[in-house]
Design a protein around this motif. Structure first.
Motif, mmCIF file in Angstrom:
data_model
loop_
_atom_site.group_PDB
_atom_site.id
_atom_site.type_symbol
_atom_site.label_atom_id
_atom_site.label_comp_id
_atom_site.label_asym_id
_atom_site.label_seq_id
_atom_site.Cartn_x
_atom_site.Cartn_y
_atom_site.Cartn_z
ATOM 1 N N ASP A 53 0.805 -1.022 0.021
ATOM 2 C CA ASP A 53 -0.197 -0.113 0.140
ATOM 3 C C ASP A 53 0.900 1.133 -0.135
ATOM 4 O O ASP A 53 1.830 1.348 0.726
ATOM 5 C CB ASP A 53 -0.962 0.068 1.196
ATOM 6 C CG ASP A 53 -2.136 -0.672 1.241
ATOM 7 O OD1 ASP A 53 -2.555 -1.220 -0.056
ATOM 8 O OD2 ASP A 53 -2.861 -0.862 2.121
ATOM 9 N N GLN A 55 0.464 5.639 0.044
ATOM 10 C CA GLN A 55 -0.098 6.566 0.813
ATOM 11 C C GLN A 55 -1.708 6.916 0.345
ATOM 12 O O GLN A 55 -2.354 7.580 1.142
ATOM 13 C CB GLN A 55 0.578 8.142 1.011
ATOM 14 C CG GLN A 55 2.058 7.836 1.409
ATOM 15 C CD GLN A 55 1.917 7.188 2.992
ATOM 16 O OE1 GLN A 55 1.224 7.709 3.735
ATOM 17 N NE2 GLN A 55 2.785 6.266 3.271
ATOM 18 N N GLU A 56 -1.940 6.873 -0.907
ATOM 19 C CA GLU A 56 -3.117 7.093 -1.455
ATOM 20 C C GLU A 56 -4.298 6.289 -0.698
ATOM 21 O O GLU A 56 -4.107 4.923 -0.529
ATOM 22 C CB GLU A 56 -3.255 7.025 -2.918
ATOM 23 C CG GLU A 56 -2.419 8.222 -3.484
ATOM 24 C CD GLU A 56 -2.935 9.521 -3.541
ATOM 25 O OE1 GLU A 56 -4.323 9.735 -3.675
ATOM 26 O OE2 GLU A 56 -2.272 10.382 -3.575
ATOM 27 N N ARG A 57 -5.391 6.767 -0.680
ATOM 28 C CA ARG A 57 -6.547 5.991 -0.028
ATOM 29 C C ARG A 57 -7.893 6.154 -1.198
ATOM 30 O O ARG A 57 -7.683 6.962 -1.966
ATOM 31 C CB ARG A 57 -6.903 6.643 1.155
ATOM 32 C CG ARG A 57 -6.132 6.378 2.298
ATOM 33 C CD ARG A 57 -5.592 4.979 2.639
ATOM 34 N NE ARG A 57 -4.535 4.668 3.654
ATOM 35 C CZ ARG A 57 -3.605 4.233 3.310
ATOM 36 N NH1 ARG A 57 -3.575 3.534 2.073
ATOM 37 N NH2 ARG A 57 -2.463 3.870 4.053
ATOM 38 N N ASP A 58 -8.490 5.054 -0.989
ATOM 39 C CA ASP A 58 -9.880 4.902 -1.949
ATOM 40 C C ASP A 58 -10.657 6.136 -1.671
ATOM 41 O O ASP A 58 -11.055 6.336 -0.568
ATOM 42 C CB ASP A 58 -10.382 3.718 -1.726
ATOM 43 C CG ASP A 58 -9.640 2.348 -2.326
ATOM 44 O OD1 ASP A 58 -8.938 2.469 -3.136
ATOM 45 O OD2 ASP A 58 -9.996 1.030 -1.959
ATOM 46 N N ARG A 64 -8.713 2.102 -5.850
ATOM 47 C CA ARG A 64 -7.361 1.740 -6.213
ATOM 48 C C ARG A 64 -7.212 0.486 -7.248
ATOM 49 O O ARG A 64 -6.581 0.540 -7.959
ATOM 50 C CB ARG A 64 -6.390 1.903 -5.025
ATOM 51 C CG ARG A 64 -6.462 3.249 -4.544
ATOM 52 C CD ARG A 64 -5.319 3.384 -3.343
ATOM 53 N NE ARG A 64 -5.808 2.407 -2.386
ATOM 54 C CZ ARG A 64 -5.145 1.825 -1.459
ATOM 55 N NH1 ARG A 64 -3.922 2.227 -1.618
ATOM 56 N NH2 ARG A 64 -5.518 0.865 -0.639
ATOM 57 N N ASP A 149 -10.398 16.954 -3.066
ATOM 58 C CA ASP A 149 -8.980 16.894 -3.180
ATOM 59 C C ASP A 149 -8.606 17.987 -4.185
ATOM 60 O O ASP A 149 -8.804 17.943 -5.353
ATOM 61 C CB ASP A 149 -8.416 15.628 -3.579
ATOM 62 C CG ASP A 149 -7.018 15.299 -3.490
ATOM 63 O OD1 ASP A 149 -6.374 16.462 -3.679
ATOM 64 O OD2 ASP A 149 -6.552 14.372 -2.842
ATOM 65 N N ARG A 151 -5.855 18.503 -5.502
ATOM 66 C CA ARG A 151 -5.108 17.962 -6.622
ATOM 67 C C ARG A 151 -5.990 17.733 -7.869
ATOM 68 O O ARG A 151 -5.294 17.597 -9.160
ATOM 69 C CB ARG A 151 -4.405 16.813 -6.187
ATOM 70 C CG ARG A 151 -3.329 17.023 -5.236
ATOM 71 C CD ARG A 151 -2.544 15.708 -4.671
ATOM 72 N NE ARG A 151 -3.768 14.734 -4.413
ATOM 73 C CZ ARG A 151 -3.461 13.473 -3.822
ATOM 74 N NH1 ARG A 151 -2.513 12.968 -3.943
ATOM 75 N NH2 ARG A 151 -4.424 12.720 -3.492
ATOM 76 N N TYR A 152 -7.247 17.490 -7.757
ATOM 77 C CA TYR A 152 -8.038 17.000 -8.719
ATOM 78 C C TYR A 152 -9.132 17.993 -8.923
ATOM 79 O O TYR A 152 -10.286 17.980 -8.422
ATOM 80 C CB TYR A 152 -8.602 15.701 -8.607
ATOM 81 C CG TYR A 152 -7.666 14.437 -8.056
ATOM 82 C CD1 TYR A 152 -6.583 14.376 -9.082
ATOM 83 C CD2 TYR A 152 -7.618 14.154 -6.897
ATOM 84 C CE1 TYR A 152 -5.576 13.404 -8.408
ATOM 85 C CE2 TYR A 152 -6.422 13.188 -6.306
ATOM 86 C CZ TYR A 152 -5.714 13.078 -7.309
ATOM 87 O OH TYR A 152 -4.361 12.092 -6.745
#
Length: 179
Positions: A53, A55-58, A64, A149, A151-152
């Motif tokens: 895994d 650092q990103e989470r679903d 993911r 988020d 970033r998106y």
């Protein structure tokens, strides 16, 4: 016939045995959890995990997983049948079914934005159901983000064009960035 005291003593002994067993199993469970976490974080051979895994989470369940399977499907297209890489990817794809959630979400965005002329409560609600939020108007545009988020983030015009291409273009931008 047993006396009441004998019955109480038997039950007390049985409770003591069960509590000791529970304690031993709890300790074993904790030790196994630590072993599993160490194996995953160290990438130990013999671990059942293919990837550790990050650092990103679903953002939604199995997101993911779905993304990785989609990437594998794209990678598989360029491989020669019978090659080792193709066989490994085919095996992983067969062992990891998906429900196609990113494609479903992409289709929903296309439908929501088809013929887009302007932001209304119906569009806001449908986008919000997909995790697309931040519908505050900034001058003549809306800034929309995926699951809040930053970033998106995409920019959406407050009023659509007459050509109908604006909604299609925006849907394409969202799909490429979010899904």
């Amino acid at each position: 016939m047993k006396t009441a005291q004998e019955i109480v003593t038997e039950y007390a002994n049985r409770i003591g045995e069960l509590e000791a067993k529970l304690s031993a199993l709890t300790d074993e469970n904790e030790a196994l959890k630590k072993m599993f976490q160490n194996a995953r974080s160290n990438g130990a051979s013999g671990s059942s995990a293919i990837l550790n895994d990050g650092q990103e989470r679903d953002f939604y369940p199995s997101e993911r997983h779905e993304i990785l399977v989609d990437v594998l499907q794209d990678a598989r297209k360029g491989l020669k049948d019978g090659s080792r890489r193709a066989d490994v990817i085919d095996d992983l794809l067969a062992a990891n079914p998906t429900n196609g959630e990113p494609k479903k979400r992409a289709s929903q965005v296309k439908v929501i934005l088809k013929g887009y002329r302007g932001m209304d409560e119906g569009i806001r609600k449908k986008l919000r159901a997909l995790g697309i939020t931040g519908n505050e108007q900034h001058r003549k545009h809306f800034l929309l983000s995926y699951f809040d988020d930053p970033r998106y983030t995409v920019t959406m015009t407050a009023t659509g064009s007459d050509s109908g291409r604006g909604g299609k273009n925006l849907a394409g931008d969202m799909i490429r960035l979010f899904f």
